[in-house]
Enzyme design. Sequence first.
Site, PDB file in Angstrom:
ATOM      1  CE  LYS A  31       0.577   1.440   4.506  1.00  0.00           C
ATOM      2  NZ  LYS A  31       1.163   2.731   4.945  1.00  0.00           N
ATOM      3  N   PRO A  82       9.458  -4.133   0.276  1.00  0.00           N
ATOM      4  CG  PRO A  82       9.966  -1.887  -0.109  1.00  0.00           C
ATOM      5  CD  PRO A  82       9.202  -3.031  -0.683  1.00  0.00           C
ATOM      6  CB  VAL A  83      11.778  -5.088   5.629  1.00  0.00           C
ATOM      7  CG1 VAL A  83      11.585  -5.083   7.133  1.00  0.00           C
ATOM      8  CG2 VAL A  83      11.515  -6.486   5.057  1.00  0.00           C
ATOM      9  CB  ALA A 110       9.139   0.197   2.818  1.00  0.00           C
ATOM     10  N   GLY A 111       7.026   1.438   5.178  1.00  0.00           N
ATOM     11  CA  GLY A 111       5.745   2.134   5.237  1.00  0.00           C
ATOM     12  C   GLY A 111       4.789   1.668   4.163  1.00  0.00           C
ATOM     13  N   GLY A 126       4.170  -4.340   4.249  1.00  0.00           N
ATOM     14  CA  GLY A 126       4.575  -5.678   3.839  1.00  0.00           C
ATOM     15  C   GLY A 126       4.180  -6.752   4.830  1.00  0.00           C
ATOM     16  N   GLY A 127       4.433  -6.515   6.118  1.00  0.00           N
ATOM     17  CA  GLY A 127       4.034  -7.474   7.141  1.00  0.00           C
ATOM     18  C   GLY A 127       2.535  -7.626   7.232  1.00  0.00           C
ATOM     19  CB  SER A 128      -0.218  -5.159   7.163  1.00  0.00           C
ATOM     20  OG  SER A 128       0.142  -4.516   8.372  1.00  0.00           O
ATOM     21  CG  ASP A 172      -1.025  -0.331   7.964  1.00  0.00           C
ATOM     22  OD1 ASP A 172      -1.860   0.539   8.265  1.00  0.00           O
ATOM     23  OD2 ASP A 172       0.190  -0.103   7.826  1.00  0.00           O
TER      24      ASP A 172
END
Length: 290
Positions: free
Chosen positions: A11, A93-94, A96-97, A100-102, A135
């Site tokens: 996102k 990317p980690v 990054a805002g 990615g984890g969400s 998120d």
Amino acid sequence: MQSVTVLAPAKLNLTLDILGTRGDGYHTLDMIMQAVTLRERVTVRKSSGLYLSLPGSRVPANEHNTAYKAALAFFHETGLLAGAAITIEKRIPVRAGMAGGSADAAAVLVGLNELYGARLSTQELCDIGATIGADVPFSILGGTARVTGVGEILQPLRRCPPCWFTVCMPSGGISTPQAYARYDELGTDEHPDSAAAAAAITRGDLNGLCETMGNALEYSSASPDTKPICEVLREYGALKAMMTGSGAAVFGVFTQEEAANCAKQALLQRWPQCWVVRPDARGARVVGGK
């Protein structure tokens, strides 16, 4: 089925405003979020236990990972005595805002729901997701949405006006808790108008949208690379260039794919992680099963 494959988009924050702080320390937000075509690929297989693998990634594959937490939450909510072997092909990317984890957590919830025929509604999946991360509900819903509260209140919007985003990730990421802690120390004069941005999206007005975009966290959590990346993006014709989420990724909005790609090539001379992506109308979704 014994396995399913799920795609889950990253996102971008087209707006991010901080309205205040709750008693529990969480910040109340008003944001316009946009899913984009940079996606994680997650395979979920039936298993007697719970296993997580992230081949080629430095992200820890342990019980603290959001994907692992999502699986535990799903089985707890449904009462299913089952397990899963989860494999994640990291592309976002980690730190990054870009959620990615969400996105991984959303993919696991959507995948398990399909794999085990649990028939949970999108809202029920979002409710579970909200217990994992702010998120995650948006990562399930996707598309374009105005997001308020601490991330749990979603208002779907019309599709984003057609455009291309050139996204650039600096060499160092930013910790979300640290970004908000620094915001609490420094504050900001940047308060984008998410209502006006939503109205521009409804009109299909890309220029009007770009005029209203902004990020209240950019001053407090921006990396040293934010400003020079924005300068390159504007040099190549970006209508707007800004940081997404709590950082550190930066993106520019373009009307033409050629200009977006030219900006990417210029950025790659200094920053090796760059992408040209488009708005994605959906969130995490199953794309295959066997």
